[in-house]
Motif scaffolding. Structure first.
Motif, PDB file in Angstrom:
ATOM      1  N   MET A 177      61.993   8.459 -12.577  1.00  0.00           N
ATOM      2  CA  MET A 177      60.535   8.465 -12.439  1.00  0.00           C
ATOM      3  C   MET A 177      59.912   8.506 -13.827  1.00  0.00           C
ATOM      4  O   MET A 177      60.495   9.056 -14.755  1.00  0.00           O
ATOM      5  CB  MET A 177      60.027   9.608 -11.560  1.00  0.00           C
ATOM      6  CG  MET A 177      60.219  11.027 -12.011  1.00  0.00           C
ATOM      7  SD  MET A 177      59.130  11.686 -13.264  1.00  0.00           S
ATOM      8  CE  MET A 177      57.542  11.638 -12.629  1.00  0.00           C
TER       9      MET A 177
ATOM     10  N   GLU B   7      49.868   4.538  -2.710  1.00  0.00           N
ATOM     11  CA  GLU B   7      50.567   5.502  -3.555  1.00  0.00           C
ATOM     12  C   GLU B   7      49.758   5.923  -4.771  1.00  0.00           C
ATOM     13  O   GLU B   7      50.146   6.825  -5.505  1.00  0.00           O
ATOM     14  CB  GLU B   7      51.908   4.912  -4.037  1.00  0.00           C
ATOM     15  CG  GLU B   7      52.991   5.020  -2.998  1.00  0.00           C
ATOM     16  CD  GLU B   7      54.300   4.429  -3.456  1.00  0.00           C
ATOM     17  OE1 GLU B   7      54.553   4.349  -4.664  1.00  0.00           O
ATOM     18  OE2 GLU B   7      55.078   4.031  -2.564  1.00  0.00           O
TER      19      GLU B   7
ATOM     20  N   SER C 229      62.461  15.162 -10.566  1.00  0.00           N
ATOM     21  CA  SER C 229      62.756  14.333  -9.408  1.00  0.00           C
ATOM     22  C   SER C 229      63.980  14.872  -8.682  1.00  0.00           C
ATOM     23  O   SER C 229      64.748  15.661  -9.231  1.00  0.00           O
ATOM     24  CB  SER C 229      62.968  12.879  -9.839  1.00  0.00           C
ATOM     25  OG  SER C 229      64.124  12.765 -10.617  1.00  0.00           O
TER      26      SER C 229
ATOM     27  N   VAL D  16      66.875  10.868  -9.536  1.00  0.00           N
ATOM     28  CA  VAL D  16      66.103   9.675  -9.206  1.00  0.00           C
ATOM     29  C   VAL D  16      65.162   9.371 -10.389  1.00  0.00           C
ATOM     30  O   VAL D  16      64.491  10.280 -10.867  1.00  0.00           O
ATOM     31  CB  VAL D  16      65.278   9.941  -7.933  1.00  0.00           C
ATOM     32  CG1 VAL D  16      64.350   8.787  -7.615  1.00  0.00           C
ATOM     33  CG2 VAL D  16      66.200  10.218  -6.753  1.00  0.00           C
TER      34      VAL D  16
ATOM     35  N   ALA E 299      60.859   2.319 -13.242  1.00  0.00           N
ATOM     36  CA  ALA E 299      60.884   3.631 -13.897  1.00  0.00           C
ATOM     37  C   ALA E 299      62.194   3.827 -14.645  1.00  0.00           C
ATOM     38  O   ALA E 299      62.215   4.371 -15.752  1.00  0.00           O
ATOM     39  CB  ALA E 299      60.716   4.739 -12.866  1.00  0.00           C
TER      40      ALA E 299
ATOM     41  N   ASN F 254      62.200  11.896 -15.957  1.00  0.00           N
ATOM     42  CA  ASN F 254      62.613  12.827 -14.897  1.00  0.00           C
ATOM     43  C   ASN F 254      63.232  14.153 -15.364  1.00  0.00           C
ATOM     44  O   ASN F 254      63.169  15.136 -14.640  1.00  0.00           O
ATOM     45  CB  ASN F 254      63.539  12.125 -13.894  1.00  0.00           C
ATOM     46  CG  ASN F 254      64.741  11.490 -14.562  1.00  0.00           C
ATOM     47  OD1 ASN F 254      64.985  11.694 -15.750  1.00  0.00           O
ATOM     48  ND2 ASN F 254      65.473  10.706 -13.811  1.00  0.00           N
TER      49      ASN F 254
ATOM     50  N   GLU G 214      68.821   3.774  -5.361  1.00  0.00           N
ATOM     51  CA  GLU G 214      68.758   4.863  -6.340  1.00  0.00           C
ATOM     52  C   GLU G 214      70.067   5.053  -7.108  1.00  0.00           C
ATOM     53  O   GLU G 214      70.067   5.214  -8.322  1.00  0.00           O
ATOM     54  CB  GLU G 214      68.409   6.164  -5.629  1.00  0.00           C
ATOM     55  CG  GLU G 214      66.936   6.273  -5.329  1.00  0.00           C
ATOM     56  CD  GLU G 214      66.608   7.425  -4.412  1.00  0.00           C
ATOM     57  OE1 GLU G 214      67.531   8.102  -3.924  1.00  0.00           O
ATOM     58  OE2 GLU G 214      65.404   7.649  -4.171  1.00  0.00           O
TER      59      GLU G 214
ATOM     60  N   CYS H 223      53.349  -2.116  -6.426  1.00  0.00           N
ATOM     61  CA  CYS H 223      53.581  -1.027  -5.487  1.00  0.00           C
ATOM     62  C   CYS H 223      52.329  -0.838  -4.629  1.00  0.00           C
ATOM     63  O   CYS H 223      51.246  -1.284  -4.992  1.00  0.00           O
ATOM     64  CB  CYS H 223      54.024   0.223  -6.230  1.00  0.00           C
ATOM     65  SG  CYS H 223      52.784   1.403  -6.584  1.00  0.00           S
TER      66      CYS H 223
ATOM     67  N   ARG I 298      58.207   4.953  -9.728  1.00  0.00           N
ATOM     68  CA  ARG I 298      59.606   5.235  -9.368  1.00  0.00           C
ATOM     69  C   ARG I 298      60.464   3.983  -9.458  1.00  0.00           C
ATOM     70  O   ARG I 298      59.983   2.920  -9.790  1.00  0.00           O
ATOM     71  CB  ARG I 298      59.692   5.671  -7.908  1.00  0.00           C
ATOM     72  CG  ARG I 298      58.983   6.915  -7.581  1.00  0.00           C
ATOM     73  CD  ARG I 298      58.718   6.880  -6.086  1.00  0.00           C
ATOM     74  NE  ARG I 298      57.523   7.614  -5.781  1.00  0.00           N
ATOM     75  CZ  ARG I 298      57.520   8.858  -5.317  1.00  0.00           C
ATOM     76  NH1 ARG I 298      58.640   9.467  -5.102  1.00  0.00           N
ATOM     77  NH2 ARG I 298      56.398   9.472  -5.075  1.00  0.00           N
ATOM     78  N   ASP I 299      61.699   4.168  -9.015  1.00  0.00           N
ATOM     79  CA  ASP I 299      62.661   3.074  -8.843  1.00  0.00           C
ATOM     80  C   ASP I 299      63.015   2.320 -10.118  1.00  0.00           C
ATOM     81  O   ASP I 299      62.838   2.840 -11.205  1.00  0.00           O
ATOM     82  CB  ASP I 299      62.173   2.113  -7.749  1.00  0.00           C
ATOM     83  CG  ASP I 299      62.412   2.693  -6.362  1.00  0.00           C
ATOM     84  OD1 ASP I 299      63.405   3.404  -6.209  1.00  0.00           O
ATOM     85  OD2 ASP I 299      61.608   2.438  -5.465  1.00  0.00           O
TER      86      ASP I 299
END
Lengths: 273, 281
Positions: free
Chosen positions: A55, B167, A92, A53, B210, A74, B136, B163, B206-207
């Motif tokens: 990050m 968080e 991650s 994933v 990122a 990551n 993802e 976001c 994230r996501d």
């Protein structure tokens, strides 16, 4: 795929590759953090993959304001040629159904980079231990046949306990035994693949539960240090009396990275009190 | 695990691999998995490019601005994009559990879409509005298909995203923070001045944002990510306006359109979504 930071490909021939399995309590990852942070290992590259994933964040091992502005991703590779050590940190979780492709890419990188051996730091659910595993230390090791031949007897000298195999059909038959690492993530897959490929791999793991896993990380990294002697641990007399490995020694020389702050979230609203 | 109040909760393990996944899969499982994977493949469509370039040739690009999420997309719509200066040059189509991109060419702010625009006066400026959720397992494909179509020489990437403020990790409580606020992350190659403070450790992003920033870091492309922490996830003026400091940044400065017009468009954008938020339908 390994991508070096700045052009030239570093040489890992004969190095020991240390890496975590993303497993219960993230113990392996925390222990690897301690190693990188304590040995001040410089980053040499990225492990660019579609299996994890994505990050990003700033330097997790920042010590000064200047070096805090350094992007981290990551999966990154750190190296310390003086100790012949290369570390892969994974930050991650895996994307569903990508465990197998990850193991394959990783092991082919291990083979092509000519690393001498791989040490996988892992953990397993404490609550799934069988009677035998409940006894004594919560730390275990596993060696692939290739590595076992190479370091014959060394683990007995350290008085380490090998990870027990458990009955495949408990209560019915005790003759067929299998390796079972619940909560160990890719540990079992990576280990069995390494066995069949003749890769020198050791798995060091700790039985633990989810929660505050910092003490588990210290336990595991001290266990690793008994073997690799990465740092010199000076124990004071009181800890000698109670040789419980998992309790972090107050005089421990392991350096906690700055990113471990706020591991359990932000501060509480003052209106609560 | 039992809580303080006695109820038993199942703690999700961070270990990842469930033991069930180790069991052998049947031919039928494999077939289902394969079909699902095919359905989840993302597709990028590019119109035959400027100056008569064929569609498959990578676009030369000096600035690539990516907005992820409804608020960032709306910010670009109201302050940068207009139909006179920009034209659509591509789109990404995808399907996952959370969203399916629309097939319509004229999109509503509430639609899910991922469109690419090119500045007519300078075709090396590309802009991406991505309001759809990229899962993802699709993020890596998105990178390969989008960046595979862009030439990396002289490229600079700017990413905008939002976001939830919950968080954000800080010593104080997030309740006391004046939200929305902006934080930035940048790759090693990005040397320009930032419009806001950097994101502090131990915060992470994230996501898709990122994924894009990681790609740029690994392949040494100068890139910056502006993350807006907000307490409203829906389309909202205050959050959109939190991006305003970026209008003075080097990469966006000369793209800003007439501001009086912007506020009008912003109002229009927000009212389009209103009927959807009404419980009386």
């Amino acid at each position: 795929m390994f991508v070096p930071c700045d052009g030239g490909g570093p040489d890992f021939e004969g190095f020991t590759l240390l890496m975590p399995a993303v497993s219960v309590g993230n113990v392996g990852q925390l222990a690897v953090d301690l190693v990188i942070s304590t040995l001040c290992m410089p980053k040499v590259g990225y492990f660019y993959t579609d299996c994890l994933v994505p990050m990003v964040g700033n330097n997790p091992y920042a010590t000064t304001k200047e070096n805090s502005v350094e992007l981290s991703i990551n999966a990154e590779v750190y190296s310390l040629p003086s100790k012949k050590l290369v570390v892969l940190q994974i930050r991650s979780p895996f994307i569903k159904n990508k465990y197998r492709p990850f193991c394959q890419t990783l092991l082919s990188w291990v083979e092509s980079s000519k690393c001498a051996r791989v040490i996988l730091l892992s953990s397993s659910h404490a609550y799934q231990r069988d009677d035998e595993q409940l006894l004594g230390t919560p730390l275990r090791y596993l060696l692939t046949p290739a590595l076992e031949k190479a370091i014959e007897g060394h683990m007995q000298e350290l008085k380490w306990k090998e990870m027990e195999k458990v009955a495949a059909y408990p209560g019915i038959s005790d003759t067929e035994k299998v390796l079972h690492i619940p909560g160990g993530g890719i540990t079992k897959l990576l280990f069995t693949e390494s066995c069949s490929k003749g890769i020198h791999m050791a798995v060091l793991l700790k039985f633990c539960s989810e929660g505050d896993n910092i003490p588990d990380a210290f336990g595991l990294v001290n266990y690793l240090n008994e073997w690799l002697q990465l740092i010199e641990i000076t124990r004071n007399s009181s800890t000698d009396a109670s040789p419980e490995r998992e309790i972090p020694d107050p005089s421990s020389q392991w350096k906690i990275p700055s990113s471990w702050r706020l591991l359990f979230g932000s501060g509480l609203p003052p209106a609560l009190f | 695990m039992a809580t303080f109040f006695g109820e038993v909760v199942v703690a999700p393990s961070r270990a990842g691999v469930d033991d069930e996944e180790e069991t052998e899969e049947t031919a039928e499982d494999r077939e289902i998995r394969r079909e699902l994977q095919e359905k989840r493949e993302i597709a990028a469509f590019w119109t035959p490019g400027a100056a008569g370039r064929p569609a498959e040739e990578p676009l030369p690009c000096s600035r690539f601005i990516v907005a992820v999420g409804h608020n960032a997309v709306a910010f670009l719509s109201s302050f940068i994009l207009d139909s006179l200066c920009w034209k659509v040059v591509g789109a990404v189509k995808l399907w996952n559990e959370w969203c399916q991109t629309t097939n319509a060419t004229s999109v509503l702010p509430t639609d899910s879409f991922c469109l690419f625009y090119q500045l007519i006066s300078d075709p090396t400026v590309l802009l991406c509005q991505c309001s759809c959720y990229v899962a993802e397992d699709q993020q890596f494909q998105w990178l390969e298909k989008v960046f595979g179509h862009i030439r990396k020489e002289g490229l600079q990437v700017t990413i905008l995203s939002t976001c939830p403020v919950a968080e954000y990790k800080t010593q104080e409580s997030t309740l006391t923070l004046p939200s929305p606020f902006l934080k930035a992350l940048k790759t090693k190659e990005f040397k320009e001045e930032l419009c806001c403070p950097l994101l502090e450790q131990p915060n992470i992003v994230r996501d898709l944002p990122a994924a894009v920033l990681s790609y740029c870091q690994v392949w040494q492309i100068p890139a910056v990510l502006y993350q807006c922490y907000t307490d409203i996830i829906k389309l909202d003026t205050v959050t959109i306006e939190a991006f305003k400091p970026l209008l003075s940044s080097k990469s966006l400065k000369n793209l800003v359109k007439d501001v009086s017009e912007s506020t009008k468009i912003l109002k229009k954008l927000l009212t389009t979504g209103e009927t959807h938020n009404n419980i009386y339908i």
